[in-house]
Design a protein around this motif. Sequence first.
Motif, short mmCIF file in Angstrom:
data_model
loop_
_atom_site.label_atom_id
_atom_site.label_comp_id
_atom_site.label_asym_id
_atom_site.label_seq_id
_atom_site.Cartn_x
_atom_site.Cartn_y
_atom_site.Cartn_z
N LYS A 1 0.88 -1.17 0.00
CA LYS A 1 0.00 0.00 0.00
C LYS A 1 0.92 1.22 0.00
CE LYS A 1 -2.52 -0.63 3.67
NZ LYS A 1 -3.60 -0.45 4.69
N ASN B 1 -7.10 -8.82 0.60
CA ASN B 1 -8.56 -8.69 0.70
C ASN B 1 -9.26 -10.03 0.58
OD1 ASN B 1 -8.47 -5.92 1.08
ND2 ASN B 1 -8.60 -5.46 -1.12
N THR B 2 -8.81 -10.86 -0.34
CA THR B 2 -9.45 -12.18 -0.48
C THR B 2 -9.18 -13.05 0.74
OG1 THR B 2 -7.53 -13.13 -1.64
CG2 THR B 2 -9.20 -12.05 -2.99
N SER C 1 -8.62 -11.90 3.81
CA SER C 1 -9.37 -11.31 4.92
C SER C 1 -10.82 -11.76 4.92
CB SER C 1 -9.29 -9.79 4.86
OG SER C 1 -9.95 -9.19 5.94
N GLU C 2 -11.43 -11.81 3.75
CA GLU C 2 -12.83 -12.25 3.67
C GLU C 2 -12.99 -13.69 4.13
OE1 GLU C 2 -15.59 -10.49 3.11
OE2 GLU C 2 -14.21 -8.79 3.20
#
Length: 609
Positions: free
Chosen positions: A523, A581-582, A584-585
């Motif tokens: 990031k 993100n994947t 974390s989900e």
Amino acid sequence: MWQGHINYWFIMLSSKFCRAITRHNFVSKIWATRVRNFSESNKPQRIVACKESEVTDGMMRAVQVGPNPDNVILLAEVNSGLYAVGGKCSHYGAPLHMGFMNGYNVMCPWHAAEFDVRNGEMTTSPGIKSIPKYKVGVVNKEVVIEVPNDKKDNVAQYINNRRMVKRDPNNETHFVIVGGGTAGHMAAETLRIEGFTGKITILSKENHLAYDRVLLSKNFDASVDDILLRKQDFYDEFGIEFRKQAEVKMIVPDQKQVVLENGEQIPYDKLLLASGSVARVPPQVQDAVANIKNVVTIRNAEDHKKIKESLPTAKDIVIIGGSFLGLEAATSLRRKLPDANITIVEFDPKPLERIFAHDIANLLIQTQISKGNRVIVGVSAKSINQENGKVKSVTIPTQTGEEEIKADLVLVATGAQIVTDYIPPSLLNPKDKSVRVNELLQTSDPNIYACGDIASFHSELTNSYERIEHWQVAQTQGMRAASNMAGKRHEYDDLPFFWSNQWLNVQFVGFGAGKDWSFTETKNDPDLFKVGKITYYFKGDNCIGAAVCNWPGAILRLRIALAKGFMPSKNDFIKGEANFNTISEKAKENACSHCADYIGNDNDAWTIL
């Protein structure tokens, strides 16, 4: 019979319908009955936490009690049940409502300690004490927490585990622990938690009770008394003999004896080896460490004391070693002495890359330089020079000759060396002299266990033997080994976790040694100190670990993903089909996957006794 029918229907009905029936028709009656049982003279306070309509699946909320914002209770919803426990981690006081629910365990957002919200017990280190629990229920459509009057001003105060037992003088069974660090201490405490009432003896080479060694490189203002894990009165209360300056010479397994350097022979029924490590000092500076004033290693409380005493006059500081200890010390010293000249000398041309890979390692070095610390890599100190018995300079080789770096304080942070020379060769690995243990942290001798820095254990994640020199691993292994010594069967399958506080916050879960490929997710930010990075480590196609820098909350989700086996494969990252993100989900979906085992048990779900 009536209770049995209720439990049956709890299991059969859906989660949301079950919650409605429970809260309105059943628990309110139980709550009212229990409230009437309290005497008026000791009537607890009822704290309204929120409206029942505000409760959501997996909710975590800080409930402030009184005007002090740090006086908080954690209210958590897990699997249709409400739980209330102290709102601060017993390690360094992190706010638990900022953490993550992993089943019935709340994970600390800072260093991933875990506490069971059903009883407040610490289940995974770091930390020492448990957190308090409180009764909670629904009254008139409001979630209400009962707080005893004597606790209302300190609802987050840490407590001893409620299951701890004291010494029974009639129980002559003797468990001996070699090593007075965090692993040894946690083992002794866990033995009492698991109901062992026999004699416990801790043999420590140092002249201090067990203390928080992590702070030695992070806080040069603290005293040893400030960082003790427990005071002497704790050991006295629970009948744990903590022997200082008790250096072990040898173990005699056939006779089940520990022999000290002074010749004393100590019999044992079971033995735990937790002797840890000492500072590794390069040969060319060993004489200087031993004989020159203000040349100090960073390893123990005596080192810390010497460093503190030298700081008021320190202007030119050289740190030999650019790994965790060295960089943490450089950070702490720069904050404390903003005008000092601080130089870091590191033999490795790419400091920390072996552990963190290039991206995070490079970022950490950049931040040191940006704060005014000089970093010299690819060279080792040739000599440490003195004048009138006090350090004067450090000489390093250069491409054109030598450079003499002025110094009035030299810190040697060149790694650690395990202490196993007192252990019979039959228990040691010939290659690295570590102690190989099985899944119970038991050696080839069934009466001898080992944990912490010296223990070589098999990891299912890497399918190889690993040895980890980190605080959290030592604590947790001490706990697990003690449980097994006490007759339980608690296999060690915990994921290693460690952290490093420099100018940036770095956390690591899993394993890095043995990796053959890594991938870094970034990031970006114009501010160097706000750049976030996650590096994933692979062995073959499987992810075996992850390092996180400046990515709040990421480490908890990655820990769950690694533990539950749904980290993406190497190929997923190569094809661009995986990112944080994947992951974390999936972590959110799986965090409470085992909670269904407890549906319908009213004692678990609603009543915190």
